[in-house]
Write an enzyme that holds these catalytic residues in place. Structure first.
Site, short mmCIF file in Angstrom:
data_model
loop_
_atom_site.label_atom_id
_atom_site.label_comp_id
_atom_site.label_asym_id
_atom_site.label_seq_id
_atom_site.Cartn_x
_atom_site.Cartn_y
_atom_site.Cartn_z
N CYS A 122 -58.49 15.49 -3.70
CA CYS A 122 -58.50 15.28 -5.15
C CYS A 122 -59.59 14.26 -5.40
CB CYS A 122 -57.15 14.77 -5.64
SG CYS A 122 -57.18 14.30 -7.39
N CYS A 125 -58.55 11.69 -8.53
CA CYS A 125 -57.47 10.70 -8.40
C CYS A 125 -56.81 10.88 -7.04
CB CYS A 125 -56.50 10.72 -9.59
SG CYS A 125 -55.85 12.32 -10.09
N SER A 126 -55.59 11.42 -6.99
CA SER A 126 -54.93 11.51 -5.68
C SER A 126 -53.90 12.63 -5.67
CB SER A 126 -54.24 10.18 -5.36
OG SER A 126 -53.38 9.82 -6.43
N CYS A 127 -54.15 13.72 -6.41
CA CYS A 127 -53.20 14.81 -6.52
C CYS A 127 -52.89 15.39 -5.13
CB CYS A 127 -53.75 15.89 -7.43
SG CYS A 127 -54.02 15.27 -9.10
#
Lengths: 226, 224
Positions: A122, A125-127
């Site tokens: 991602c 962000c940090s999906c």
């Protein structure tokens, strides 16, 4: 983003039943003080129930993690009909095993094959697919991984000790919306006739992100002598 | 926004550092107790319904680049949470600094109770919606990611803007983050996975293969 700040484990006692290590040599951690003050404020205002905060943390520290995803992959390896359902409707197939919900509402499974390697990132962000893998590791959220996985996947994989043939086709999945991706690694050789439980022990967290491969039978600890 | 969070293709951050789990051991999920509490508080406040996930992402990314890159991951989350608390009127900046309420609480739609946590997480927050419009693109269609620079939240990374790609998956209509983050409602749009040839993004030295990005219909135009 910067590396870990304030990394030491100092923590002051909470008033709701935590039992963490306490290292009072280091002085009060400014981050801990700030977060404790914020929690006290949110509880005083009645916006959060501290027991619910505890339950949320407990869920992802000890209940939901990559063992879930390993069961999905092992079943796909062992059961061709399940594999087909997983590739066609991953959300539904994963729900058959009782997994789903937050950050896994819309799942897609992508399958490695000889000459084709999938890698999930991602960049924004940090999906990450929480119901099957838990919350993401620090490196998945790092600027180094988010910046380079799309640009030089081969170099990133080498940092994980993985070398693939030169002509491998990379498919990099950048999770920019609410679709969450699960990699189905290749089934290791020498596992014919293994049960799903045995196969699941070969499925690592990183093999389901694409930064690793499944373990081979030789990687497992030897069976204790009967 | 063209912020520091949009990291795809940047260089200079050094090697990735795999954790003990990557090497066959086990690594803790949180490095310190404050990270653990920031995680739990962010989820619990998200469950109040005072804001949505897209607003949360925008609150985290909407910082000067040096500030964003200077923070650790959970410091970014804490910044986002404090920003949303102030913006939504639930807390004042002074209350956050002091850790004490100075005025009555505002009303929130819900307060998550411990007994509801498992069911709430299992339910999640699906974002697929019905749409009266048919999708504009089909699998195999050649498209180009639009060149754009919106000042608000968007999920089209800079590194694919202006690049040609091909539709490889259809996902139906989903809540549109660009509108949702501004409080403009769900405004569902069709969502596609678009495969961009790595050579078209990075040039002839690219690793062979494709980068696949989930793109909402307003991010795309037909290739001419």
């Amino acid at each position: 983003m910067a590396g870990a700040h304030h990394d030491h484990s100092h923590s002051q006692a909470h008033d709701h039943g935590h039992d963490h290590g306490h290292d009072h040599d280091a002085g009060p951690d400014p981050m801990m003080k700030r977060v404790q003050a914020l929690e006290a404020l949110l509880v005083e205002k009645g916006y959060v129930d501290p027991a619910a905060v505890d339950a949320l943390i407990e869920t992802y520290e000890s209940k939901i993690g990559p063992r879930n995803g390993a069961r999905v992959v092992a079943k796909a390896w062992a059961d061709p009909d399940y594999r087909q359902r997983l590739l066609e409707d991953a959300t539904g197939a994963i729900a058959e095993l009782g997994f789903g919900g937050r950050q896994g509402e819309h799942m897609v499974a992508v399958e490695n094959a000889p000459g084709r390697h999938n890698l999930v990132v991602c960049t924004l962000c940090s999906c990450y697919p929480w119901p099957v893998l838990g919350v993401p590791p620090a490196w998945y959220k790092s600027a180094a991984y988010r910046s380079r996985a799309v640009l030089e996947p081969r170099g990133v994989l080498e940092e994980f000790g993985v070398r693939l043939p030169e002509d491998t086709e990379f498919r990099i999945w950048d999770s920019t919306a609410e679709i969450r991706y699960l990699v189905i690694p290749e089934r290791p050789a020498g596992t014919e006739g293994w049960t799903e439980e045995q196969l699941a022990d070969l499925v690592t967290r990183d093999s389901m992100i694409g930064t690793g491969l499944a373990k081979s039978p030789a990687d497992l600890p030897a069976e204790p002598a009967a | 926004m063209n912020g520091a969070h949009d990291l795809g293709g940047m260089q200079g951050f050094g090697p990735v550092e795999p954790d003990a789990t990557s090497r066959g051991g086990t690594a803790p999920i949180f490095k310190s107790d404050w990270e653990r509490r920031v995680f739990g508080l962010t989820l619990a406040m998200g469950a109040t319904g005072a804001w949505n996930l897209d607003m949360s992402r925008y609150a985290r990314e909407n910082q000067p680049p040096a500030a964003y890159l200077g923070k650790s991951y959970f410091q970014v989350w804490l910044h986002g949470l404090e920003t949303l608390l102030v913006q939504s009127g639930l807390c004042s900046r002074r209350e956050i600094e002091r850790g004490r309420a100075e005025r009555p609480a505002a009303a929130v739609p819900r307060v998550l109770q411990a007994a509801e946590v498992a069911a709430t997480l299992a339910r999640g927050g699906p974002v697929q919606r019905a749409s009266e419009r048919p999708p504009a693109f089909a699998i195999g269609d050649a498209v180009v990611a639009k060149v754009m620079a919106p000042s608000g939240h968007t999920r089209l990374p800079r590194y694919v803007r202006g690049r040609p790609g091909k539709i490889v998956l259809l996902h139906g209509a989903h809540v549109f983050p660009d509108t949702h983050a501004k409080g403009g409602g769900e405004a569902p749009e069709h969502l596609y996975t678009v495969a961009f040839d790595a050579v078209d993004i990075w040039g002839p030295e690219a690793c062979p293969g494709s980068v696949r990005v989930d793109c909402f219909e307003p991010y795309l135009e037909p290739a001419v």
